[in-house]
Design a protein around this motif. Sequence first.
Motif, PDB file in Angstrom:
ATOM      1  N   ALA A 106       0.824  -1.205   0.000  1.00 41.44           N
ATOM      2  CA  ALA A 106       0.000   0.000   0.000  1.00 41.44           C
ATOM      3  C   ALA A 106       0.858   1.255   0.000  1.00 41.44           C
ATOM      4  O   ALA A 106       0.532   2.253  -0.659  1.00 41.44           O
ATOM      5  CB  ALA A 106      -0.941  -0.003   1.199  1.00 41.44           C
ATOM      6  N   VAL A 107       1.970   1.228   0.731  1.00 44.07           N
ATOM      7  CA  VAL A 107       2.873   2.381   0.738  1.00 44.07           C
ATOM      8  C   VAL A 107       3.438   2.608  -0.660  1.00 44.07           C
ATOM      9  O   VAL A 107       3.415   3.725  -1.196  1.00 44.07           O
ATOM     10  CB  VAL A 107       4.015   2.180   1.754  1.00 44.07           C
ATOM     11  N   VAL A 108       3.937   1.545  -1.284  1.00 44.34           N
ATOM     12  CA  VAL A 108       4.539   1.661  -2.617  1.00 44.34           C
ATOM     13  C   VAL A 108       3.509   2.126  -3.642  1.00 44.34           C
ATOM     14  O   VAL A 108       3.829   2.890  -4.574  1.00 44.34           O
ATOM     15  CB  VAL A 108       5.167   0.315  -3.029  1.00 44.34           C
ATOM     16  N   ALA A 109       2.272   1.723  -3.478  1.00 50.73           N
ATOM     17  CA  ALA A 109       1.227   2.094  -4.437  1.00 50.73           C
ATOM     18  C   ALA A 109       0.912   3.587  -4.409  1.00 50.73           C
ATOM     19  O   ALA A 109       0.351   4.113  -5.380  1.00 50.73           O
ATOM     20  CB  ALA A 109      -0.046   1.305  -4.147  1.00 50.73           C
ATOM     21  N   THR A 110       1.284   4.299  -3.336  1.00 53.10           N
ATOM     22  CA  THR A 110       0.922   5.716  -3.239  1.00 53.10           C
ATOM     23  C   THR A 110       1.594   6.565  -4.313  1.00 53.10           C
ATOM     24  O   THR A 110       1.112   7.654  -4.625  1.00 53.10           O
ATOM     25  CB  THR A 110       1.263   6.290  -1.843  1.00 53.10           C
ATOM     26  N   TRP A 111       2.709   6.114  -4.852  1.00 52.67           N
ATOM     27  CA  TRP A 111       3.387   6.913  -5.887  1.00 52.67           C
ATOM     28  C   TRP A 111       3.304   6.273  -7.271  1.00 52.67           C
ATOM     29  O   TRP A 111       4.040   6.653  -8.186  1.00 52.67           O
ATOM     30  CB  TRP A 111       4.847   7.175  -5.512  1.00 52.67           C
ATOM     31  N   HIS A 112       2.402   5.344  -7.455  1.00 50.72           N
ATOM     32  CA  HIS A 112       2.291   4.637  -8.735  1.00 50.72           C
ATOM     33  C   HIS A 112       2.049   5.598  -9.897  1.00 50.72           C
ATOM     34  O   HIS A 112       2.729   5.548 -10.928  1.00 50.72           O
ATOM     35  CB  HIS A 112       1.165   3.601  -8.666  1.00 50.72           C
ATOM     36  N   ASP A 113       1.078   6.477  -9.765  1.00 44.61           N
ATOM     37  CA  ASP A 113       0.704   7.344 -10.885  1.00 44.61           C
ATOM     38  C   ASP A 113       1.811   8.318 -11.253  1.00 44.61           C
ATOM     39  O   ASP A 113       2.108   8.530 -12.445  1.00 44.61           O
ATOM     40  CB  ASP A 113      -0.583   8.113 -10.556  1.00 44.61           C
ATOM     41  N   GLU A 114       2.456   8.912 -10.250  1.00 45.46           N
ATOM     42  CA  GLU A 114       3.511   9.881 -10.573  1.00 45.46           C
ATOM     43  C   GLU A 114       4.736   9.179 -11.153  1.00 45.46           C
ATOM     44  O   GLU A 114       5.447   9.753 -11.996  1.00 45.46           O
ATOM     45  CB  GLU A 114       3.879  10.708  -9.335  1.00 45.46           C
ATOM     46  N   LEU A 115       4.992   7.941 -10.749  1.00 43.03           N
ATOM     47  CA  LEU A 115       6.110   7.195 -11.326  1.00 43.03           C
ATOM     48  C   LEU A 115       5.834   6.875 -12.792  1.00 43.03           C
ATOM     49  O   LEU A 115       6.739   6.986 -13.637  1.00 43.03           O
ATOM     50  CB  LEU A 115       6.353   5.917 -10.533  1.00 43.03           C
ATOM     51  N   ARG A 116       4.608   6.497 -13.118  1.00 44.91           N
ATOM     52  CA  ARG A 116       4.261   6.228 -14.523  1.00 44.91           C
ATOM     53  C   ARG A 116       4.416   7.501 -15.365  1.00 44.91           C
ATOM     54  O   ARG A 116       4.884   7.453 -16.504  1.00 44.91           O
ATOM     55  CB  ARG A 116       2.816   5.719 -14.629  1.00 44.91           C
ATOM     56  N   ALA A 117       4.030   8.644 -14.817  1.00 42.77           N
ATOM     57  CA  ALA A 117       4.173   9.906 -15.550  1.00 42.77           C
ATOM     58  C   ALA A 117       5.649  10.212 -15.798  1.00 42.77           C
ATOM     59  O   ALA A 117       6.034  10.669 -16.890  1.00 42.77           O
ATOM     60  CB  ALA A 117       3.510  11.039 -14.784  1.00 42.77           C
ATOM     61  N   PHE A 118       6.504   9.961 -14.801  1.00 42.54           N
ATOM     62  CA  PHE A 118       7.940  10.170 -14.999  1.00 42.54           C
ATOM     63  C   PHE A 118       8.495   9.226 -16.061  1.00 42.54           C
ATOM     64  O   PHE A 118       9.329   9.626 -16.885  1.00 42.54           O
ATOM     65  CB  PHE A 118       8.700   9.976 -13.687  1.00 42.54           C
ATOM     66  N   ARG A 154       7.124   8.149 -18.694  1.00 44.63           N
ATOM     67  CA  ARG A 154       6.816   8.659 -20.039  1.00 44.63           C
ATOM     68  C   ARG A 154       7.782   9.776 -20.427  1.00 44.63           C
ATOM     69  O   ARG A 154       8.232   9.848 -21.587  1.00 44.63           O
ATOM     70  CB  ARG A 154       5.366   9.150 -20.077  1.00 44.63           C
ATOM     71  N   ILE A 155       8.109  10.660 -19.509  1.00 44.27           N
ATOM     72  CA  ILE A 155       9.077  11.725 -19.798  1.00 44.27           C
ATOM     73  C   ILE A 155      10.460  11.129 -20.032  1.00 44.27           C
ATOM     74  O   ILE A 155      11.171  11.488 -20.975  1.00 44.27           O
ATOM     75  CB  ILE A 155       9.104  12.740 -18.638  1.00 44.27           C
ATOM     76  N   ARG A 156      10.847  10.197 -19.181  1.00 45.34           N
ATOM     77  CA  ARG A 156      12.166   9.571 -19.245  1.00 45.34           C
ATOM     78  C   ARG A 156      12.396   8.896 -20.578  1.00 45.34           C
ATOM     79  O   ARG A 156      13.508   8.958 -21.147  1.00 45.34           O
ATOM     80  CB  ARG A 156      12.273   8.571 -18.103  1.00 45.34           C
ATOM     81  N   SER A 157      11.383   8.239 -21.129  1.00 45.26           N
ATOM     82  CA  SER A 157      11.553   7.400 -22.314  1.00 45.26           C
ATOM     83  C   SER A 157      12.066   8.183 -23.515  1.00 45.26           C
ATOM     84  O   SER A 157      12.755   7.627 -24.381  1.00 45.26           O
ATOM     85  CB  SER A 157      10.229   6.716 -22.668  1.00 45.26           C
ATOM     86  N   ALA A 158      11.775   9.468 -23.592  1.00 40.41           N
ATOM     87  CA  ALA A 158      12.199  10.282 -24.729  1.00 40.41           C
ATOM     88  C   ALA A 158      13.692  10.579 -24.731  1.00 40.41           C
ATOM     89  O   ALA A 158      14.225  11.055 -25.743  1.00 40.41           O
ATOM     90  CB  ALA A 158      11.413  11.591 -24.744  1.00 40.41           C
TER      91      ALA A 158
END
Length: 371
Positions: free
Chosen positions: A348-360, A362-366
């Motif tokens: 549950a703790v790790v899940a709290t930053w799931h969305d912001e990590l996915r957004a990063f 996408r930026i990183r991949s470029a």
Amino acid sequence: MLANPTALTRDLAHEVDVMHADRRVDLVAVFGPEHGFRGTAQAGGSQGSYDDPATGLPVYDLYAKTQDEITQIIGGAGIDVLLVDIVEIGVRYYTYIWSMYQAMVACARLGIGYVVLDRPSPLGASHPRGPVLHPALSTFVGLKPIAMDYAMTMGELARLDNAEFVPDDAGGRAADLTVVPVQGWRRDDDADTTGLPWVLPSPNIPTLDSAFVYAGNGLFEGTNLSEGRGTTKPFETVGAPYADYHWAATLNDQDLPGVAFREAYFSPTFSKYVGQTCAGVELHVNDRRAYDPVRTAVAMIVSARRLYPDDFAWRYDTGDPVDPYDVDKLAGSSLLRDAVDAGQDTDAVVATWHDELRAFERIRSAHLMYR
């Protein structure tokens, strides 16, 4: 050149010494990050500015300086181009990447060329992990919104920085950036796979094993548990006078991937609990590909909070009016601390930053350069 002891050729000669001896190169200045150009200073320190005894070159200290001070120092050094070569370990709170960033902003402001001599990431760089920095918590252990384990080389991160952040801090200008790429490296290759010599990148990361666990266990700097500074296994050993043998047993019962825990006792020679006997755990990473340093550190914190509720505490800086908790600066937000204090389990703790990590991601991949 911005460098530290990791800027070596294959025969273990330092690049500054090699370039200084080569008449084709007009090397006129050296810049040092945290721990110093030659690497003798402890955490939170530097070697200051001085003339290097081996080469006679002026060494300018960039650590703990403001952006304007760094721009002034670089602008006054009489250089046409700044080279950067430092081995980092892929963790946002490891300050070398922010010295690289501040120097890049300075060069963008000054119109000075900027070249990153890229190196393999010692831990590999397959998957980013952990919370993303919230801009309100910008400090020198995290200036910009990237993931805690950002899974990029210095060169890749420089490309991301130059596209996403540098223009905002350099009057709308990006740096004249060149990245000299690594050859023959793949993203899942760690330092053992490359065959390159291991040189400790800072005094408390003596081995590759300590670098692997630091990517998560650096968070213990924000707690009242010793992160093992002042022992021969910093970050691999964690404990406190109030801990006991139950911690190792509890963690082993969780069957965390790629790691086992040994009941450990130690007495630090500096940093927290000097001269006191601490009980705790020593991490043994037995499968680096399976091991997740961030999730493992979260599991350790969750279990310590539950086992020792009257003793476990977050380090608290009463002089900080924005966020006094050191762990929030390391994690990049209060998400970790809030979830642990609310009694949530590891997942549950790790899940709290799931969305912001996915957004990063996408930026990183470029900005990735390697397969």
